[in-house]
Design a protein around this motif. Structure first.
Motif, PDB file in Angstrom:
ATOM      1  N   UNK A 236       0.812  -1.203   0.000  1.00 54.47           N
ATOM      2  CA  UNK A 236       0.000   0.000   0.000  1.00 54.47           C
ATOM      3  C   UNK A 236       0.848   1.257   0.000  1.00 54.47           C
ATOM      4  N   UNK A 237       0.406   2.266   0.735  1.00 59.33           N
ATOM      5  CA  UNK A 237       1.077   3.566   0.730  1.00 59.33           C
ATOM      6  C   UNK A 237       2.267   3.558   1.688  1.00 59.33           C
ATOM      7  N   UNK A 238       3.270   4.401   1.353  1.00 61.32           N
ATOM      8  CA  UNK A 238       4.478   4.552   2.174  1.00 61.32           C
ATOM      9  C   UNK A 238       4.752   6.054   2.320  1.00 61.32           C
ATOM     10  N   UNK A 257       7.334 -14.570  -5.265  1.00 57.18           N
ATOM     11  CA  UNK A 257       5.879 -14.473  -5.447  1.00 57.18           C
ATOM     12  C   UNK A 257       5.548 -13.131  -6.096  1.00 57.18           C
ATOM     13  N   UNK A 258       4.365 -13.010  -6.702  1.00 56.13           N
ATOM     14  CA  UNK A 258       3.970 -11.718  -7.292  1.00 56.13           C
ATOM     15  C   UNK A 258       3.925 -10.615  -6.237  1.00 56.13           C
ATOM     16  N   UNK A 259       4.416  -9.430  -6.618  1.00 51.49           N
ATOM     17  CA  UNK A 259       4.375  -8.273  -5.717  1.00 51.49           C
ATOM     18  C   UNK A 259       3.813  -7.083  -6.469  1.00 51.49           C
ATOM     19  N   UNK A 260       2.636  -6.636  -6.038  1.00 48.50           N
ATOM     20  CA  UNK A 260       1.979  -5.459  -6.597  1.00 48.50           C
ATOM     21  C   UNK A 260       2.166  -4.302  -5.627  1.00 48.50           C
ATOM     22  N   UNK A 261       2.536  -3.130  -6.123  1.00 55.65           N
ATOM     23  CA  UNK A 261       2.842  -1.998  -5.245  1.00 55.65           C
ATOM     24  C   UNK A 261       2.082  -0.746  -5.691  1.00 55.65           C
ATOM     25  N   UNK A 262       2.161   0.271  -4.834  1.00 56.92           N
ATOM     26  CA  UNK A 262       1.542   1.551  -5.148  1.00 56.92           C
ATOM     27  C   UNK A 262       0.041   1.569  -4.967  1.00 56.92           C
ATOM     28  N   UNK A 284      -0.786  -8.574 -11.576  1.00 58.93           N
ATOM     29  CA  UNK A 284       0.122  -7.496 -11.960  1.00 58.93           C
ATOM     30  C   UNK A 284      -0.090  -7.063 -13.407  1.00 58.93           C
ATOM     31  N   UNK A 285      -0.767  -7.870 -14.209  1.00 59.72           N
ATOM     32  CA  UNK A 285      -1.051  -7.440 -15.582  1.00 59.72           C
ATOM     33  C   UNK A 285      -2.040  -6.288 -15.586  1.00 59.72           C
ATOM     34  N   UNK A 286      -3.075  -6.393 -14.750  1.00 59.53           N
ATOM     35  CA  UNK A 286      -4.041  -5.295 -14.623  1.00 59.53           C
ATOM     36  C   UNK A 286      -3.666  -4.336 -13.498  1.00 59.53           C
ATOM     37  N   UNK A 287      -2.607  -4.656 -12.757  1.00 64.06           N
ATOM     38  CA  UNK A 287      -2.118  -3.833 -11.642  1.00 64.06           C
ATOM     39  C   UNK A 287      -3.224  -3.594 -10.617  1.00 64.06           C
ATOM     40  N   UNK A 288      -3.923  -4.674 -10.231  1.00 69.51           N
ATOM     41  CA  UNK A 288      -5.091  -4.509  -9.371  1.00 69.51           C
ATOM     42  C   UNK A 288      -5.119  -5.529  -8.238  1.00 69.51           C
ATOM     43  N   UNK A 289      -5.763  -5.105  -7.153  1.00 72.68           N
ATOM     44  CA  UNK A 289      -6.128  -5.975  -6.039  1.00 72.68           C
ATOM     45  C   UNK A 289      -7.642  -6.015  -6.004  1.00 72.68           C
TER      46      UNK A 289
END
Length: 300
Positions: A236-238, A257-262, A284-289
């Motif tokens: 999440x946010x930093x 493992x996959x890591x999605x950020x931002x 990570x392809x759609x950059x979504x959770x």
């Protein structure tokens, strides 16, 4: 939840600003909810970073959770102090309160201590989102629009996907979303509420931490085995953490493992709401959770 439901506001951590709390209550009432405040929600004590005595804060939280008329318990703000309540709560009574009817805890930051303990002790999903007296919800002239929309969607049953802005390791992962504030998660190592992300997606965020401190906390969790068996990581946010991504990549990238950020979840603005303890997927392809909860499935 539905319009007409009752929500309670408690202060398990720091003392809320009275003006912001009043506005937050008005905004929740504007959604058609009935709002009740804990007896000690505005208490103060000698340790001015705590909203009243530990026993009083724990009593308010337990009373709200065990009240069958209450559908949700909103925390007023974060700060510090929630961990001090964990061994004061009557967990048998809390479990009885859970059986009395479905309800949810809502909060973030220091409330991570409660999210983690509720998952372990009660086995219930909780909402990581803005709190009743936080600026993004209670500011003038109105709440931050994306934050407000996301909170309503999650509370009323239609959680929205959350978009990130970068990928640290590509891939797709599905699992129960767990975690919260990194500092709080690290502080729970060695306790009965030590976090474990085995078979799960780990969510992490923080505020005001230098990269070397982030390194130290991640190293502690890694050495404690918290990330053993993790399926993916959502960052999440930093806010005010300088550039945390080199250390996040260095410490977490080796997990494979996959890591999605931002993701705009945590501190700052906006603050999107996500379910912890429910099935989620990072892509990570759609950059979504996204929340993929299906009826009958929740954290075990």
């Amino acid at each position: 939840m539905q319009p007409g439901d009752t929500v309670a506001i408690v202060s398990p951590s720091g003392p809320p600003d009275a003006v912001l709390l009043e506005r937050g209550i008005e905004r929740l009432e504007g959604l058609g909810l009935k709002v009740v405040a804990g007896t000690h929600v505005l208490d103060r004590q000698e340790l001015d970073y705590l909203a009243g005595d530990d026993a009083a804060r724990a009593a308010d939280l337990q009373a709200a959770w065990c009240d069958p008329a209450v559908s949700a318990v909103f925390c007023s703000r974060g700060g510090y102090g929630a961990a001090r309540l964990l061994d004061l709560l009557d967990w048998d009574a809390m479990r009885a309160g859970t059986r009395a009817g479905p309800k949810v805890l809502i909060g973030s930051s220091d409330i991570t201590a409660l999210h983690n303990a509720f998952a372990i002790e009660l086995g219930v999903p909780t909402l990581h989102g803005p709190m009743a007296a936080c600026d993004v919800l209670a500011r003038e002239p109105g709440p931050e629009p994306l934050t407000w929309e996301s909170l309503q969607a999650a509370v009323f049953g239609s959680p929205q996907p959350v978009r990130g802005d970068r990928v640290l390791a590509p891939g797709r992962a599905e699992g129960v979303l767990s975690g919260g504030n990194l500092s709080l998660l690290a502080s729970m190592c060695g306790t009965r509420w030590q976090p474990s992300f085995a078979g799960r997606i780990a969510f992490l965020e923080d505020v005001g931490e230098e990269p070397y401190r982030i390194d130290r906390m991640l190293t502690q969790l890694l050495q404690a085995g918290a990330f053993d068996g993790v399926r993916g990581i959502a960052l999440g946010s930093w806010v005010d953490c300088a550039d945390p991504y080199p250390v996040l990549r260095d410490r977490l990238g080796r997990l494979g493992v996959p890591i999605l950020a931002g993701l705009p979840v945590g501190h700052g603005s906006p603050q999107m709401t996500v379910w912890l303890g429910r099935l989620g997927v990072i892509d990570t392809e759609s950059c979504s959770l996204a929340d993929t909860f299906r009826d009958g499935e929740q954290a075990r």
